[in-house]
Motif scaffolding. Structure first.
Motif, short mmCIF file in Angstrom:
data_model
loop_
_atom_site.label_atom_id
_atom_site.label_comp_id
_atom_site.label_asym_id
_atom_site.label_seq_id
_atom_site.Cartn_x
_atom_site.Cartn_y
_atom_site.Cartn_z
N UNK A 100 0.83 -1.20 0.00
CA UNK A 100 0.00 0.00 0.00
C UNK A 100 0.87 1.25 0.00
N UNK A 101 1.93 1.25 0.79
CA UNK A 101 2.82 2.40 0.87
C UNK A 101 3.45 2.68 -0.49
N UNK A 102 3.97 1.65 -1.13
CA UNK A 102 4.63 1.83 -2.43
C UNK A 102 3.63 2.16 -3.53
N UNK A 103 2.48 1.52 -3.48
CA UNK A 103 1.44 1.79 -4.48
C UNK A 103 0.99 3.24 -4.37
N UNK A 104 0.74 3.68 -3.13
CA UNK A 104 0.25 5.04 -2.92
C UNK A 104 1.34 6.08 -3.16
N UNK A 105 2.61 5.68 -3.08
CA UNK A 105 3.68 6.60 -3.45
C UNK A 105 3.70 6.81 -4.96
N UNK A 106 3.27 5.81 -5.69
CA UNK A 106 3.25 5.88 -7.16
C UNK A 106 1.94 6.42 -7.70
N UNK A 153 -2.07 8.10 -6.74
CA UNK A 153 -2.76 8.90 -5.73
C UNK A 153 -3.83 8.07 -5.04
N UNK A 154 -3.61 7.76 -3.77
CA UNK A 154 -4.58 6.99 -2.99
C UNK A 154 -5.38 7.91 -2.07
N UNK A 155 -5.11 9.17 -2.11
CA UNK A 155 -5.78 10.09 -1.20
C UNK A 155 -4.94 10.27 0.05
N UNK A 156 -5.10 11.36 0.74
CA UNK A 156 -4.29 11.69 1.90
C UNK A 156 -4.42 10.68 3.03
N UNK A 157 -5.64 10.25 3.36
CA UNK A 157 -5.85 9.35 4.48
C UNK A 157 -5.16 8.00 4.27
N UNK A 158 -5.27 7.44 3.07
CA UNK A 158 -4.68 6.13 2.78
C UNK A 158 -3.16 6.20 2.81
N UNK A 159 -2.58 7.22 2.18
CA UNK A 159 -1.12 7.36 2.13
C UNK A 159 -0.56 7.56 3.54
N UNK A 160 -1.21 8.37 4.34
CA UNK A 160 -0.74 8.62 5.70
C UNK A 160 -0.82 7.35 6.54
#
Length: 126
Positions: A105-111, A113-120
């Motif tokens: 999830x961290x790497x996917x969301x770094x690549x 846009x998963x939204x602020x809540x998911x990335x955090x």
């Protein structure tokens, strides 16, 4: 699977139930009285429902060899220990799976846009 497997399965269920909150309550008593036999019936059903899958994957010769093995003393011992092994590996699987999903999830969301809540959330679990 034989009586040793069934005994070990029921023992493992009782051990797991001993870790449940409220085990001394009326509800806990009901669970202890009913769960093992219900779980045993579930295992029988799983075994029955798995048979067609085994038949598609293994040859008849391979199935007969497995039956011969599990009828032996060593095979019965292996079958009885399968439940304990499964229970012991639950925490390992959960921990490794959780770490994998957090990394993914961290790497996917770094690549993407998963939204602020998911990335955090993903970054905080690392």
């Amino acid at each position: 699977v034989g009586p040793n497997f069934a005994k070990e399965f029921e023992r493992a269920i009782m051990e797991q139930m001993g870790k449940v909150d409220g085990k001394d309550s009326e509800e806990g008593a009901w669970v202890r009285a009913n769960m093992p036999t219900m779980a045993s019936r579930m295992i029988v059903r799983i075994m029955d429902d798995m048979a067609p899958t085994y038949a598609t994957i293994y040859t008849e010769e391979e199935l007969r060899a497995q039956i011969d093995f599990y009828r032996s003393a060593a095979g019965r011992a292996v079958a009885a220990k399968t439940v304990a092994l499964s229970v012991a590996l639950q925490d390992v699987k959960a921990s490794v799976g959780e770490a994998f999903l957090a990394e993914f999830e961290s790497k996917y969301c770094a690549r993407f846009d998963c939204g602020e809540d998911t990335a955090t959330a993903a970054k905080s679990r690392r």
